[in-house]
Design an enzyme around this catalytic site. Structure first.
Site, PDB file in Angstrom:
ATOM      1  CD  GLU A   1      43.951  23.312  -4.175  1.00 54.63           C
ATOM      2  OE1 GLU A   1      44.130  22.207  -4.703  1.00 54.63           O
ATOM      3  OE2 GLU A   1      42.839  23.749  -3.853  1.00 54.63           O
TER       4      GLU A   1
ATOM      5  CD  GLU B   1      39.270  28.185  -3.762  1.00 48.24           C
ATOM      6  OE1 GLU B   1      38.938  27.051  -3.352  1.00 48.24           O
ATOM      7  OE2 GLU B   1      40.156  28.361  -4.612  1.00 48.24           O
TER       8      GLU B   1
END
Ligand code: 9MR
Length: 357
Positions: A160, A267
């Site tokens: 991220e 994910e």
């Protein structure tokens, strides 16, 4: 990802939509016929995240062994678990997960070495001079990646990195102390030295939702590669609302694929409660969910075989999902609370089989 592109209002609206349509959750699975195990349907690894606690649940273990060929520790291989207040490192739980994967012939995936969202006290309290801070940073990456050398197939090295709205990169303890770009490049080099064989990933979310974020992510990959950083794979987390427009995910995965590197749908989950009012009926929400799970398989399947790293489910059963913490009524997984396949599992398996040909 804590808030994602979704504000509280959309979450509440989604919850109301769920409540409005509601008969209680089905007591028996829909009549979806036989659903082949995902790992046998797929021409690439299919994974799930897990916590150590799952290993003590025979039902979960049985489901994971039947369906999956890869495991990602959901949080016990992150700094939040490993780094102790005195700076020591604790490996009992990640070791147990690694041992389980090894004992069962499953691939292991590591997340995450560097993440803006995790800044252990031991690092925060450290002297700010770049030399000693950098030494501790390197030492963490070396210890963790080195410990699982030869065991993990890949690592999310930097997680991220792109700002929430896609404008630039995250500000973090790591960027402040070691430089916005340099801390990332450094992490890749140190991880490479610690584990020469693991595929080293840059991993991010909302790439299929926010075009600007996808663009900034791609520019960052280009820059890291140009600087010689050993980025070996690209992770698309793929936390999606059930009403995401068809084609958005496929577009993002195709864009990542253009680098020629392996891509990890890392994910995957599809939230019902994050879907806005557009889908107010339960049947529409479930259909949207099934469609998106299938799209994930198709998008990865559209890449050349050598670029299909894996497709990882972020929670096997509804009750395993982190999204329950945001909205307890959400049902984002492909298996229900009892581990029975939902229509989304059937759609995913069918799409995987189609890719396999
Ligand atoms: O699902 C994970 C949850 O159990 C952890 O508490 C949390 C913090 O470690 O991380 C969650 O997983 C996140 C993943 O590592 C990165 N992308 C977003 C995921 C959901 O928040």
């Amino acid at each position: 990802m804590r808030s994602g592109a979704f504000n509280r209002r959309s979450v509440v609206a989604g919850a109301l939509a769920l409540a409005a349509c509601d008969r209680p959750a089905r007591s028996a699975p829909a009549d979806i016929g036989f659903v082949p195990p995902l790992k046998t349907a797929a021409p690439f690894p299919v994974g799930t995240c897990l916590q150590v606690a799952h290993l003590d649940q025979p039902d979960w273990v049985n489901l994971a062994l039947t369906q999956c060929s890869q495991l990602t520790p959901e949080w016990e291989m992150k700094m939040e678990y490993i780094v102790q207040p005195d700076g020591g490192l604790l490996f009992d739980r990640p070791d147990r997960i690694a041992g389980f994967a090894r004992a069962n012939g499953m691939r292991l995936y590591g997340t995450t070495l560097v993440w803006y969202a995790q800044k252990p006290k031991a690092f925060e309290q450290m002297a700010a001079d770049p030399a000693s801070f950098g030494k501790a940073y390197d030492s963490y990456i070396t210890s963790v990646a080195g410990r699982y050398r030869g065991q993990v197939a890949g690592w999310d090295v930097v997680n991220e990195a792109v700002a929430e709205d896609g404008n630039g990169w995250r500000d973090s303890l790591w960027s402040q102390r070691l430089g916005a770009f340099d801390h990332m490049k450094r992490a890749f080099h140190v991880a490479r030295a610690a584990d020469p064989d693991a595929v080293l990933f840059l991993n991010d979310y909302n790439l299929e939702i926010i075009p600007k974020k996808l663009d900034t992510f791609q520019r960052l990959v280009e820059r890291l590669l140009a600087a010689g950083a050993p980025v070996g794979g690209l992770g698309c987390q793929t936390h999606m609302p059930a009403d995401l427009a068809a084609g958005s995910l496929a577009k993002a995965v195709a864009a990542l694929g253009r680098f020629g590197l392996p891509v990890h749908v890392s994910e995957l989950d599809v939230s019902l409660s994050r879907a806005r009012q557009r889908f107010a009926r339960r049947a529409d929400l479930e259909a949207g969910q099934a469609r998106l799970y299938a799209e994930a398989a198709q998008a990865l399947g559209a890449l050349p075989a050598r670029q299909r790293f894996a497709l990882t489910l972020w929670g096997l059963r509804d009750r395993d999902s982190w999204l329950k913490g945001e909205n307890a009524a959400d049902m984002p997984a492909v298996f229900d609370d009892q581990g029975r396949p939902k229509p989304a599992a059937a759609a995913l398996a069918a799409a995987l089989q189609e890719v396999r040909g």
